[in-house]
Enzyme design. Structure first.
Site, PDB file in Angstrom:
ATOM      1  N   ASP A 218      -3.388  -2.313  12.341  1.00 18.69           N
ATOM      2  CA  ASP A 218      -3.387  -3.041  11.077  1.00 18.69           C
ATOM      3  C   ASP A 218      -3.899  -4.465  11.286  1.00 18.69           C
ATOM      4  OD1 ASP A 218      -2.336  -0.757   9.940  1.00 18.69           O
ATOM      5  OD2 ASP A 218      -0.273  -1.428  10.128  1.00 18.69           O
TER       6      ASP A 218
ATOM      7  N   LYS B  62       0.861  -1.182   0.000  1.00 16.78           N
ATOM      8  CA  LYS B  62       0.000   0.000   0.000  1.00 16.78           C
ATOM      9  C   LYS B  62       0.896   1.230   0.000  1.00 16.78           C
ATOM     10  CE  LYS B  62      -3.771   1.950   2.737  1.00 16.78           C
ATOM     11  NZ  LYS B  62      -4.597   1.751   3.938  1.00 16.78           N
TER      12      LYS B  62
ATOM     13  N   HIS C 162      -2.133   3.314  15.860  1.00 12.54           N
ATOM     14  CA  HIS C 162      -1.405   4.475  15.346  1.00 12.54           C
ATOM     15  C   HIS C 162      -2.327   5.333  14.486  1.00 12.54           C
ATOM     16  CE1 HIS C 162      -1.076   1.163  12.488  1.00 12.54           C
ATOM     17  NE2 HIS C 162      -0.917   2.054  11.528  1.00 12.54           N
TER      18      HIS C 162
ATOM     19  N   HIS D 217      -6.072   3.602  14.231  1.00 12.03           N
ATOM     20  CA  HIS D 217      -6.391   2.231  13.825  1.00 12.03           C
ATOM     21  C   HIS D 217      -5.210   1.321  14.136  1.00 12.03           C
ATOM     22  CE1 HIS D 217      -3.943   3.550  10.432  1.00 12.03           C
ATOM     23  NE2 HIS D 217      -3.766   2.259  10.120  1.00 12.03           N
TER      24      HIS D 217
END
Length: 107
Positions: free
Chosen positions: A43, A15, A98, A41
């Protein structure tokens, strides 16, 4: 050996994300106040490797519930543990919460 079966068929996801500085002339007032490139959020995967540029903006939530800047260090990668690690270790290792603050002005 215990986790080998999870990696026989590798899952790789790439990404590329860029957070340009705001153009204040085009912003609505509610956008200008948020300043977030990406909200808080963690991961979903196993491990995230992040190469930062020299602009910065990455912040990590520490165990006291405070946002701590993660300034870019030349030649380094940021390693975020994902939710899969948290699940596999039954919470011994937590996924990294983070967010990213946008740069304040165009340079």
């Amino acid at each position: 050996d215990h986790l080998d079966h999870l990696f026989r068929a590798p899952h790789v996801q790439a990404k590329l994300v860029h957070y340009p500085a705001p153009d204040h002339a085009k912003w609505e007032p509610d956008q200008a106040e948020s300043g977030l490139g990406v909200g808080a959020h963690s991961d979903s995967g196993f491990l995230t490797l992040l190469l930062q540029d020299d602009v910065g903006g990455l912040e990590v939530l520490n165990s006291a519930g405070r946002w701590v800047p993660a300034p870019p260090l030349p030649g380094s990668l940021v390693c975020n543990l994902g939710e899969v690690v948290q699940l596999l270790t039954k919470g011994t290792y937590l996924s990294t919460v983070h967010r990213v603050q946008r740069p304040h002005s165009r340079g």
